[in-house]
Motif scaffolding. Structure first.
Motif, PDB file in Angstrom:
ATOM      1  N   SER A  28      17.126   7.957  -3.481  1.00  0.00           N
ATOM      2  CA  SER A  28      15.984   7.178  -2.987  1.00  0.00           C
ATOM      3  C   SER A  28      15.973   5.772  -3.585  1.00  0.00           C
ATOM      4  O   SER A  28      15.454   4.835  -2.972  1.00  0.00           O
ATOM      5  N   SER A  29      16.568   5.591  -4.757  1.00  0.00           N
ATOM      6  CA  SER A  29      16.565   4.287  -5.435  1.00  0.00           C
ATOM      7  C   SER A  29      17.629   3.338  -4.899  1.00  0.00           C
ATOM      8  O   SER A  29      17.691   2.181  -5.341  1.00  0.00           O
ATOM      9  N   ILE A  30      18.470   3.781  -3.951  1.00  0.00           N
ATOM     10  CA  ILE A  30      19.516   2.897  -3.428  1.00  0.00           C
ATOM     11  C   ILE A  30      19.506   2.843  -1.898  1.00  0.00           C
ATOM     12  O   ILE A  30      20.460   2.373  -1.288  1.00  0.00           O
ATOM     13  N   GLN A  31      18.413   3.308  -1.285  1.00  0.00           N
ATOM     14  CA  GLN A  31      18.284   3.177   0.167  1.00  0.00           C
ATOM     15  C   GLN A  31      18.026   1.718   0.538  1.00  0.00           C
ATOM     16  O   GLN A  31      17.293   1.010  -0.142  1.00  0.00           O
ATOM     17  N   LYS A  32      18.603   1.270   1.634  1.00  0.00           N
ATOM     18  CA  LYS A  32      18.458  -0.123   2.039  1.00  0.00           C
ATOM     19  C   LYS A  32      17.088  -0.409   2.645  1.00  0.00           C
ATOM     20  O   LYS A  32      16.555  -1.501   2.487  1.00  0.00           O
ATOM     21  N   GLU A  33      16.521   0.581   3.343  1.00  0.00           N
ATOM     22  CA  GLU A  33      15.265   0.352   4.036  1.00  0.00           C
ATOM     23  C   GLU A  33      14.273   1.485   3.804  1.00  0.00           C
ATOM     24  O   GLU A  33      14.667   2.614   3.502  1.00  0.00           O
ATOM     25  N   THR A  34      12.996   1.174   3.968  1.00  0.00           N
ATOM     26  CA  THR A  34      11.965   2.197   4.033  1.00  0.00           C
ATOM     27  C   THR A  34      12.150   2.971   5.341  1.00  0.00           C
ATOM     28  O   THR A  34      12.390   2.375   6.390  1.00  0.00           O
ATOM     29  N   GLN A  35      12.028   4.302   5.276  1.00  0.00           N
ATOM     30  CA  GLN A  35      12.300   5.130   6.449  1.00  0.00           C
ATOM     31  C   GLN A  35      11.259   6.235   6.594  1.00  0.00           C
ATOM     32  O   GLN A  35      10.802   6.812   5.603  1.00  0.00           O
ATOM     33  N   PHE A  36      10.906   6.503   7.843  1.00  0.00           N
ATOM     34  CA  PHE A  36      10.080   7.655   8.182  1.00  0.00           C
ATOM     35  C   PHE A  36      10.819   8.425   9.278  1.00  0.00           C
ATOM     36  O   PHE A  36      11.253   7.829  10.272  1.00  0.00           O
ATOM     37  N   ALA A  37      10.970   9.734   9.115  1.00  0.00           N
ATOM     38  CA  ALA A  37      11.794  10.492  10.061  1.00  0.00           C
ATOM     39  C   ALA A  37      11.154  11.835  10.389  1.00  0.00           C
ATOM     40  O   ALA A  37      10.452  12.433   9.561  1.00  0.00           O
ATOM     41  N   ILE A  38      11.420  12.292  11.601  1.00  0.00           N
ATOM     42  CA  ILE A  38      11.056  13.642  12.015  1.00  0.00           C
ATOM     43  C   ILE A  38      12.320  14.350  12.479  1.00  0.00           C
ATOM     44  O   ILE A  38      13.209  13.739  13.075  1.00  0.00           O
ATOM     45  N   PHE A  39      12.411  15.646  12.182  1.00  0.00           N
ATOM     46  CA  PHE A  39      13.594  16.438  12.509  1.00  0.00           C
ATOM     47  C   PHE A  39      13.169  17.733  13.196  1.00  0.00           C
ATOM     48  O   PHE A  39      12.132  18.322  12.861  1.00  0.00           O
ATOM     49  N   HIS A  40      14.001  18.176  14.125  1.00  0.00           N
ATOM     50  CA  HIS A  40      13.831  19.494  14.730  1.00  0.00           C
ATOM     51  C   HIS A  40      15.208  20.153  14.807  1.00  0.00           C
ATOM     52  O   HIS A  40      16.153  19.566  15.344  1.00  0.00           O
ATOM     53  N   ASN A  41      15.303  21.361  14.277  1.00  0.00           N
ATOM     54  CA  ASN A  41      16.558  22.107  14.327  1.00  0.00           C
ATOM     55  C   ASN A  41      16.301  23.461  14.960  1.00  0.00           C
ATOM     56  O   ASN A  41      15.605  24.311  14.398  1.00  0.00           O
ATOM     57  N   SER A  42      16.837  23.661  16.170  1.00  0.00           N
ATOM     58  CA  SER A  42      16.749  24.950  16.846  1.00  0.00           C
ATOM     59  C   SER A  42      17.805  25.866  16.250  1.00  0.00           C
ATOM     60  O   SER A  42      18.996  25.694  16.490  1.00  0.00           O
ATOM     61  N   TRP A  43      17.383  26.839  15.464  1.00  0.00           N
ATOM     62  CA  TRP A  43      18.308  27.649  14.682  1.00  0.00           C
ATOM     63  C   TRP A  43      18.763  28.859  15.485  1.00  0.00           C
ATOM     64  O   TRP A  43      19.303  28.713  16.579  1.00  0.00           O
ATOM     65  N   ALA A  83      14.596  11.633  14.787  1.00  0.00           N
ATOM     66  CA  ALA A  83      14.216  10.253  15.086  1.00  0.00           C
ATOM     67  C   ALA A  83      13.803   9.607  13.772  1.00  0.00           C
ATOM     68  O   ALA A  83      12.903  10.108  13.082  1.00  0.00           O
ATOM     69  N   LYS A  84      14.472   8.526  13.426  1.00  0.00           N
ATOM     70  CA  LYS A  84      14.250   7.858  12.138  1.00  0.00           C
ATOM     71  C   LYS A  84      13.743   6.447  12.397  1.00  0.00           C
ATOM     72  O   LYS A  84      14.412   5.636  13.038  1.00  0.00           O
ATOM     73  N   LEU A  85      12.538   6.158  11.913  1.00  0.00           N
ATOM     74  CA  LEU A  85      11.930   4.843  12.087  1.00  0.00           C
ATOM     75  C   LEU A  85      12.262   3.977  10.872  1.00  0.00           C
ATOM     76  O   LEU A  85      11.964   4.348   9.735  1.00  0.00           O
ATOM     77  N   LEU A  86      12.892   2.833  11.126  1.00  0.00           N
ATOM     78  CA  LEU A  86      13.263   1.911  10.055  1.00  0.00           C
ATOM     79  C   LEU A  86      12.131   0.915   9.863  1.00  0.00           C
ATOM     80  O   LEU A  86      11.782   0.162  10.778  1.00  0.00           O
ATOM     81  N   LEU A  87      11.544   0.893   8.667  1.00  0.00           N
ATOM     82  CA  LEU A  87      10.331   0.131   8.402  1.00  0.00           C
ATOM     83  C   LEU A  87      10.564  -1.108   7.548  1.00  0.00           C
ATOM     84  O   LEU A  87       9.623  -1.641   6.960  1.00  0.00           O
ATOM     85  N   GLY A  88      11.798  -1.597   7.489  1.00  0.00           N
ATOM     86  CA  GLY A  88      12.067  -2.826   6.747  1.00  0.00           C
ATOM     87  C   GLY A  88      12.449  -2.582   5.303  1.00  0.00           C
ATOM     88  O   GLY A  88      12.392  -1.463   4.791  1.00  0.00           O
ATOM     89  N   ASP A  89      12.842  -3.660   4.629  1.00  0.00           N
ATOM     90  CA  ASP A  89      13.346  -3.544   3.253  1.00  0.00           C
ATOM     91  C   ASP A  89      12.432  -4.182   2.224  1.00  0.00           C
ATOM     92  O   ASP A  89      12.867  -4.494   1.103  1.00  0.00           O
ATOM     93  N   LYS A  90      11.157  -4.401   2.561  1.00  0.00           N
ATOM     94  CA  LYS A  90      10.179  -4.983   1.643  1.00  0.00           C
ATOM     95  C   LYS A  90      10.607  -6.364   1.141  1.00  0.00           C
ATOM     96  O   LYS A  90      10.365  -6.723  -0.012  1.00  0.00           O
ATOM     97  N   GLY A  91      11.264  -7.126   1.996  1.00  0.00           N
ATOM     98  CA  GLY A  91      11.621  -8.500   1.650  1.00  0.00           C
ATOM     99  C   GLY A  91      12.888  -8.655   0.838  1.00  0.00           C
ATOM    100  O   GLY A  91      13.223  -9.764   0.419  1.00  0.00           O
TER     101      GLY A  91
END
Length: 441
Positions: A91-106, A364-372
């Motif tokens: 988490s300390s080396i991610q380039k951007e803030t991210q919010f994601a939702i996942f669905h896995n049909s098992w 689906a992963k939403l890229l929310l920027g890199d905080k400047g």
């Protein structure tokens, strides 16, 4: 250079297409393939007689997305929000803030739903995840009449914190992190045999509470990076320990609370590399352990993945995992829709079904920027270029002033540190020469 990269992409696509055609022409039926794999001596090397004896097995189900497409070879790649399930340090080396939702049909009607969030401030990273694995549960009486319908579920909440130590321009730092997880296994209530009435809280005796932690270490550096230029390091290494903890069961039981079966704990090592601009390779080794009985033998698993970047906004991912005598092949694609990165994946192994179809995952992963941080880097680049201009004009003090402004933004920016040292040396030489000339007059 761009033309060569484009030609390489078309060549990769041609190879994949050719292999696909030949594979269809000479392939066995799926049932024959299953039998062949089960009887193969090589795959028997990974067969684990203790497989399935741990609790909270949903912790081993991929949430989907990028990591699922790479057959979970992600301990040493960790370049998006999927890291939270493989390496707590990332988490300390991610380039951007991210919010994601996942669905896995098992398998059959079972599915895994997940939401995740990660961000970082400077070198401090943090993340959170909530996932729920659910299976429909239907109870019938002795006459075949449905008397109860509910869900079996395993819900996991995950909070992550990490820090990237000694991070600079040349040395990218050592990231260390920890995730704290709480899990709940919800067993549905069952009915009384003679009256078909639901016995409330009867499922609680078989429900369970899991308390555990993940720890991870991650490093990034450049190696044999001769074919392309990028500020991103092309080699990554990761170490992790997953699901360290215990599970408790027996709530509301007359015998009281007791230890449940061991959690699916394992240690992992992984690395990834990118020696050409359009191909990324990843590799993982995982060794499961039983924290309740260390004498119980467990066999390791191995996995590998490849990413083929056809354009900046579209790539194809594939992976192979050998685990428990059940080889798993994954194939997925990732594409951008504005600031949303989508992933669709299909997995083929011995649990795959074609009717009904399963083992398909979406994310689906939403890229929310890199905080400047990118704007900050642009400012550093301008200051560094300005310092070089002064340096070339032998205006060393002015160059030092520009580069010292960089260190106020990033105290470990190595080009500025080296530039200041060189400029001070030149300034000292100039002053010594000037003083000697003055004294000789």
């Amino acid at each position: 250079m761009k033309k060569k990269i484009k030609n390489l992409r078309f060549f990769i696509f041609y190879v994949i297409f050719s292999v696909f055609l030949q594979g269809n022409a000479f392939s066995l039926s799926y049932s024959d393939l299953q039998s062949s794999l089960l009887d193969n001596e090589f795959f028997q090397l990974f067969f684990n007689s203790n497989e399935g004896t741990s609790s909270f097995r949903s912790l081993l189900i991929p949430v989907g997305g990028r990591s699922e497409s790479l057959a979970s070879s992600y301990t040493g790649l960790f370049d998006d929000i999927s890291f939270i399930n493989y390496n707590a340090a990332a988490s300390s080396i991610q380039k951007e803030t991210q919010f994601a939702i996942f669905h896995n049909s098992w398998i059959a009607d079972s599915a895994l739903e997940t939401i995740s969030y990660t961000s970082r401030n400077k070198n401090l990273g943090y993340a959170a995840q909530l996932s729920c694995f659910h299976v429909p549960f239907t109870e019938y009486n002795s006459f075949g009449k449905k008397v109860n319908a509910s869900y079996y579920s395993e819900t996991v909440a995950n909070l992550n914190l990490s820090y990237n130590f000694l991070a600079g321009y040349d040395f990218k730092g050592i990231a260390v992190g920890c995730s704290f997880k709480t899990a709940w296994r919800g067993m549905p209530d069952y009915t009384e045999k003679d009256t078909d009435t639901i016995i409330y809280h009867s499922g609680l005796q078989q429900s369970a509470l899991g308390l555990m932690a993940d720890v991870g270490i991650a490093m990034q550096f450049n190696l044999l990076k001769n074919l392309f230029y990028s500020r991103e390091p092309n080699v990554k290494i990761g170490l992790s320990a997953q699901n360290l903890g215990v599970a408790l069961t027996g709530f509301s039981s007359p015998s009281g609370i007791k230890l449940d079966d061991p959690l699916p704990t394992y240690f992992a090592f992984g690395f990834s590399c990118k020696f050409v601009p359009v191909i990324t390779l990843s590799f993982d080794i995982k060794q499961p352990v039983n924290l309740i009985d260390f004498s119980e033998k467990q066999k390791m698993s191995i996995s590998s993945g490849i990413i083929l970047d056809f354009t900046d906004s579209f790539c194809v991912l594939a992976g192979l995992e050998l685990k428990g005598g059940n080889p798993r092949i994954s194939l997925g694609s990732e594409f951008d829709v504005k600031k949303v990165k989508m992933n669709v994946n299909y997995t083929l192994d011995l649990t795959t079904s074609f009717n009904p179809i399963n083992r398909i995952s979406f994310s689906a992963k939403l890229l929310l920027g890199d905080k400047g941080r990118s704007l900050e880097q642009e400012q550093i680049d301008l200051l560094y270029a300005s310092g070089l201009m002064y340096y070339n004009k032998s205006q060393w003090q002015e160059a030092i002033n520009e580069w010292e402004k960089i260190l106020e933004i990033d105290k470990r920016y190595d080009p500025a540190i080296k530039g200041i040292k060189s400029a001070k040396t030149q300034l000292d030489i100039y002053n010594d020469v000037y003083e000697n000339m003055f004294l000789s007059l």
